[in-house]
Design an enzyme around this catalytic site. Structure first.
Site, PDB file in Angstrom:
ATOM      1  N   CYS A 140       0.829  -1.216   0.000  1.00 53.27           N
ATOM      2  CA  CYS A 140       0.000   0.000   0.000  1.00 53.27           C
ATOM      3  C   CYS A 140       0.856   1.255   0.000  1.00 53.27           C
ATOM      4  CB  CYS A 140      -0.927  -0.007   1.217  1.00 53.27           C
ATOM      5  SG  CYS A 140      -0.071  -0.355   2.774  1.00 53.27           S
ATOM      6  N   HIS A 219      -2.286   5.661   6.359  1.00 52.79           N
ATOM      7  CA  HIS A 219      -0.896   6.124   6.510  1.00 52.79           C
ATOM      8  C   HIS A 219      -0.823   7.556   5.978  1.00 52.79           C
ATOM      9  CE1 HIS A 219       0.379   1.893   6.827  1.00 52.79           C
ATOM     10  NE2 HIS A 219      -0.087   1.636   5.621  1.00 52.79           N
TER      11      HIS A 219
HETATM   12  P1  NAD Z   1      -5.336 -10.616   6.506  1.00 53.67           P
HETATM   13  O1  NAD Z   1      -4.722 -11.228   7.708  1.00 53.67           O
HETATM   14  O2  NAD Z   1      -6.406  -9.610   6.676  1.00 53.67           O
HETATM   15  O3  NAD Z   1      -5.883 -11.750   5.533  1.00 53.67           O
HETATM   16  C1  NAD Z   1      -5.146 -12.892   5.242  1.00 53.67           C
HETATM   17  C2  NAD Z   1      -6.106 -14.034   4.962  1.00 53.67           C
HETATM   18  O4  NAD Z   1      -5.331 -15.206   4.628  1.00 53.67           O
HETATM   19  C3  NAD Z   1      -6.973 -14.411   6.158  1.00 53.67           C
HETATM   20  O5  NAD Z   1      -8.287 -14.628   5.690  1.00 53.67           O
HETATM   21  C4  NAD Z   1      -6.353 -15.702   6.682  1.00 53.67           C
HETATM   22  O6  NAD Z   1      -7.316 -16.533   7.268  1.00 53.67           O
HETATM   23  C5  NAD Z   1      -5.836 -16.312   5.391  1.00 53.67           C
HETATM   24  N1  NAD Z   1      -4.738 -17.285   5.600  1.00 53.67           N
HETATM   25  C6  NAD Z   1      -3.832 -17.340   6.604  1.00 53.67           C
HETATM   26  N2  NAD Z   1      -3.001 -18.373   6.421  1.00 53.67           N
HETATM   27  C7  NAD Z   1      -3.385 -19.009   5.285  1.00 53.67           C
HETATM   28  C8  NAD Z   1      -2.929 -20.155   4.586  1.00 53.67           C
HETATM   29  N3  NAD Z   1      -1.875 -20.853   5.010  1.00 53.67           N
HETATM   30  N4  NAD Z   1      -3.594 -20.516   3.450  1.00 53.67           N
HETATM   31  C9  NAD Z   1      -4.652 -19.815   2.990  1.00 53.67           C
HETATM   32  N5  NAD Z   1      -5.121 -18.715   3.624  1.00 53.67           N
HETATM   33  C10 NAD Z   1      -4.510 -18.308   4.750  1.00 53.67           C
HETATM   34  O7  NAD Z   1      -4.098 -10.011   5.686  1.00 53.67           O
HETATM   35  P2  NAD Z   1      -4.144  -8.802   4.663  1.00 53.67           P
HETATM   36  O8  NAD Z   1      -3.995  -7.533   5.418  1.00 53.67           O
HETATM   37  O9  NAD Z   1      -5.270  -8.967   3.713  1.00 53.67           O
HETATM   38  O10 NAD Z   1      -2.758  -9.012   3.910  1.00 53.67           O
HETATM   39  C11 NAD Z   1      -2.599  -9.928   2.835  1.00 53.67           C
HETATM   40  C12 NAD Z   1      -1.412  -9.509   1.993  1.00 53.67           C
HETATM   41  O11 NAD Z   1      -1.660  -8.190   1.492  1.00 53.67           O
HETATM   42  C13 NAD Z   1      -0.072  -9.414   2.751  1.00 53.67           C
HETATM   43  O12 NAD Z   1       0.968  -9.709   1.851  1.00 53.67           O
HETATM   44  C14 NAD Z   1      -0.015  -7.950   3.134  1.00 53.67           C
HETATM   45  O13 NAD Z   1       1.296  -7.504   3.368  1.00 53.67           O
HETATM   46  C15 NAD Z   1      -0.601  -7.325   1.889  1.00 53.67           C
HETATM   47  N6  NAD Z   1      -1.168  -5.971   2.081  1.00 53.67           N
HETATM   48  C16 NAD Z   1      -1.890  -5.669   3.205  1.00 53.67           C
HETATM   49  C17 NAD Z   1      -2.381  -4.380   3.355  1.00 53.67           C
HETATM   50  C18 NAD Z   1      -3.129  -3.976   4.583  1.00 53.67           C
HETATM   51  O14 NAD Z   1      -2.978  -2.839   5.020  1.00 53.67           O
HETATM   52  N7  NAD Z   1      -3.946  -4.818   5.175  1.00 53.67           N
HETATM   53  C19 NAD Z   1      -2.168  -3.425   2.372  1.00 53.67           C
HETATM   54  C20 NAD Z   1      -1.497  -3.783   1.198  1.00 53.67           C
HETATM   55  C21 NAD Z   1      -0.976  -5.071   1.072  1.00 53.67           C
END
Ligand code: NAD
Length: 335
Positions: A140, A219
């Site tokens: 992000c 942010h």
């Molecule tokens: P999150 O924790 O909200 O969601 C992750 C999901 O993956 C959950 O539903 C969890 O149950 C599932 N999960 C966990 N282990 C798993 C496995 N072994 N197999 C399948 N599913 C599994 O995380 P998020 O914030 O959505 O982040 C996901 C990605 O996006 C990360 O790489 C993060 O760095 C990136 N990201 C996050 C944001 C943010 O601010 N939230 C912003 C940009 C990018």
């Protein structure tokens, strides 16, 4: 024929990508994955997303009365591409599975550039992912920096950029992460953000520092850019005005903080109150000599969502022209 998309990891990013994919006319969600029964898993089924789960959890979902469509590995058989939205530390394990299944995959910014060798931002390098099997949509914060720095560099040539990132401590739905009453500097300098921007703009001279603060909304970046050619404040604003994924707001019109930006997105009636655009305070932009100063805000939960849509189009060779793909995505998502 529509591109068949699967979401592995239906969390903060995954559920938003799923909603956005189903708003497009050239792609569709075939299924999403959840590891354990939960209210989110139940809601996914109610929204009409077929649910795929780990083999070891099939019985747990059955016991919880949540209907599943198969295992995560079954999902691979029905898709052209997986958008992997699992947490940063687990998604790498799936790479071998996607490769064996012969499907494409997009990872998110929690993964390193080295996982895919290609990192994606629609305005900066849409074509680099053209036809690729694996790519990564940058984080992000990196998306926010690329959106505003790339056009500046193209038009005025950036000599040097220095950024301080004021980072939200957790997402709004997360009650386990802090700090809740402290400010925490990232002491490893430069922070990973500068090198991450360079995964898309390797030529850019950029330094970054960061502090984490107790807020969940957005942010904020303070950015100082030394420009290589003459520009006025108005020249810079006019350049950003042409980009629909950048939104200019005015502090003197009441948008003084991230709180009012979130209020604005609620008033706009956005899905989940998301602000997909990078928000710049127009009255906080100033060029002094050759140095540009500005503040921008990043809605961490949603700015990468339109990027994932464009990345699917580039990787699946659906639309060759970056501007056309972005316009299509923007229209469907109300940007
Ligand atoms: P999150 O924790 O909200 O969601 C992750 C999901 O993956 C959950 O539903 C969890 O149950 C599932 N999960 C966990 N282990 C798993 C496995 N072994 N197999 C399948 N599913 C599994 O995380 P998020 O914030 O959505 O982040 C996901 C990605 O996006 C990360 O790489 C993060 O760095 C990136 N990201 C996050 C944001 C943010 O601010 N939230 C912003 C940009 C990018």
């Amino acid at each position: 024929m529509k591109v068949r998309v699967g979401i592995n990891g239906y969390g903060t990013i995954g559920k938003r990508v799923a909603t956005a994919v189903n708003k497009q006319d050239d792609m569709e969600i075939v299924g999403v994955t959840k590891t354990r029964p939960s209210y989110e898993a139940e809601l996914a089924v109610k929204l009409g997303f077929p649910l795929y789960v780990p083999e070891s959890s099939v019985q747990a979902f059955k016991d919880a009365g949540i209907k599943t469509a198969g295992t995560i590995q079954d999902l691979y058989k029905n898709v052209d591409i997986i958008v992997d939205c699992t947490p940063g530390d687990v998604s790498e394990q799936y790479k071998a599975e996607y490769a064996a299944a012969g499907i494409k995959a997009i990872w998110q910014g929690g993964e390193d550039h080295s996982l895919t060798g290609i990192s994606f931002n629609a305005i900066a390098n849409y074509k680099e992912s053209w036809g690729a099997q694996f790519s990564r949509v940058v984080s992000c914060n990196t998306t926010g920096l690329l959106r505003t720095l790339y056009p500046l560099d193209k038009k005025f040539k950036i000599k040097h950029a220095f950024v301080t990132l004021i980072r939200r401590s957790a997402d709004p739905g997360d009650s386990k992460v802090g700090p809740i009453n402290a400010i925490e500097p990232s002491v490893k300098i430069p922070t990973h953000h500068g090198p991450d921007v360079q995964s898309v703009m390797p030529w850019l001279d950029i330094q970054t520092m960061a502090v984490k603060v107790p807020t969940t909304l957005m942010h904020v970046h303070t950015v100082i850019v030394e420009l290589g050619s003459d520009a006025t404040t108005e020249d810079v604003l006019n350049l950003w005005r042409k980009n629909p994924r950048i939104k200019l707001v005015k502090s003197k019109e009441g948008v003084k903080s991230t709180a009012q930006i979130m209020e604005l997105s609620r008033e706009l009636g956005r899905s989940r109150s998301d602000m997909y655009e990078i928000v710049i305070w127009e009255d906080g932009v100033k060029v002094v000599g050759n140095t540009l100063y500005y503040y921008q805000a990043v809605h961490q939960e949603s700015d990468v969502i339109p990027e994932n849509i464009d990345c699917i189009r580039s990787m699946c060779k659906v639309e060759e022209d970056a501007a056309r793909s972005m316009a299509k995505t923007n229209k469907a998502m109300g940007i």
